[in-house]
Design an enzyme around this catalytic site. Structure first.
Site: not given
Ligand code: PXP
Length: 258
Positions: A9, A12, A20, A45, A47, A51-52, A72, A102-103, A153, A202-203, A224-225
């Site tokens: 993902n 970010h 910036r 994603h 949104r 925002r990104h 997403e 975040t989600t 997911e 996620h996370g 992603g993050h």
């Molecule tokens: N999967 C889904 C459905 C998400 O909404 C997100 C965050 O946008 C991610 C995966 C990735 O999460 P993370 O950035 O925490 O790795």
């Protein structure tokens, strides 16, 4: 042994750009690096508040991604139009609140079954594989299967936020995390039994991924993050390669050895 697929993902990367208002760093560039490092999918994603990721990013990624593009999005009319026009390979429907960082949880499929049914019918015209981002709970899994999507997911946030260390050699989590890990395992088994393909996200990061990767029903991870964060220090390709290695280590280690 088949390694689980990694969706990277790149949201970010765009967060840094938007901070910036510059033209760099470009998520399109990051996506190409992720693919050359072995990523199986690029996830973004878009949104409502932009925002990104911007529409321009999704358009360019549609042209440049050589693996699969997973969009997403919230279940809105605006996003439906974009998906129908851009025809991503996969659409993952996620809940979205403007004020969230975040989600923050899975989609309430049970609570909006009829509305989602009609929405997904229209979304199917995009030709995309359809996925729902849900908590690993029985009711949500059963409702998702009822809607005829191909994939769910499972939200790994509760597992990632549970406190506690891992054993460095066995990768075993402590008790609090184990409870959430068992919840993910039961959810993944249930979804697979219902005929769904199963992803997780996620996370997740390089330290907490292995026990989740050990659950054989998870075919795909969207991360992603932590990859973008790590890439600031070691480079994008290296950060993706590290994650692929960790996924494989977890899968090879096996759930029964945790
Ligand atoms: N999967 C889904 C459905 C998400 O909404 C997100 C965050 O946008 C991610 C995966 C990735 O999460 P993370 O950035 O925490 O790795």
């Amino acid at each position: 042994m088949l390694r689980p697929k990694l969706g990277v993902n790149v949201d970010h990367v765009a967060t840094v750009r938007e901070a910036r208002g510059t033209s760099y760093p470009d998520p399109i560039h990051a996506a190409a690096l992720a693919e050359s490092a072995g990523a199986d999918q690029i996830t973004v994603h878009l949104r409502e508040d932009r925002r990104h990721i911007q529409e321009r990013d999704v358009r360019l990624l549609r042209e440049t991604v050589e693996t699969r593009l997973n969009l997403e999005m919230g279940a809105t009319e605006e996003m439906l139009e974009i998906a129908l026009e851009l025809e991503p390979d996969m659409v993952t429907v996620v809940p979205e609140r403007r004020d969230e960082q975040t989600t923050e949880g899975g989609l309430d499929v049970v609570g909006q079954l009829d509305a989602l049914d009609g929405y997904l019918d229209r979304l199917r015209q995009s030709g995309a594989h359809l996925s729902l981002f849900i908590d690993p709970d029985r009711e949500q899994i059963e409702a998702s299967a009822e809607l005829g999507v191909e994939l769910v997911e499972l939200h790994t946030g509760d597992y990632c936020e549970a406190a506690g260390p891992f054993d460095n050699r066995t990768h075993s989590p402590d008790d609090d995390r184990r409870e959430e890990l068992e919840r993910l395992r039961t959810g993944a088994e249930r979804a697979a039994d219902a005929g769904l393909h199963v992803a997780a996200g996620h996370g997740l990061n390089i330290n907490n991924i292995r026990p989740v990767a050990a659950i054989p029903e998870f075919e795909e991870f969207n991360i992603g993050h932590s990859i973008v964060s790590r890439s600031v220090l070691v480079g994008f390709e290296e950060a993706v390669e590290e994650m692929i290695d960790a996924l494989m280590e977890g899968r090879e280690h096996g759930f029964d050895n945790l």
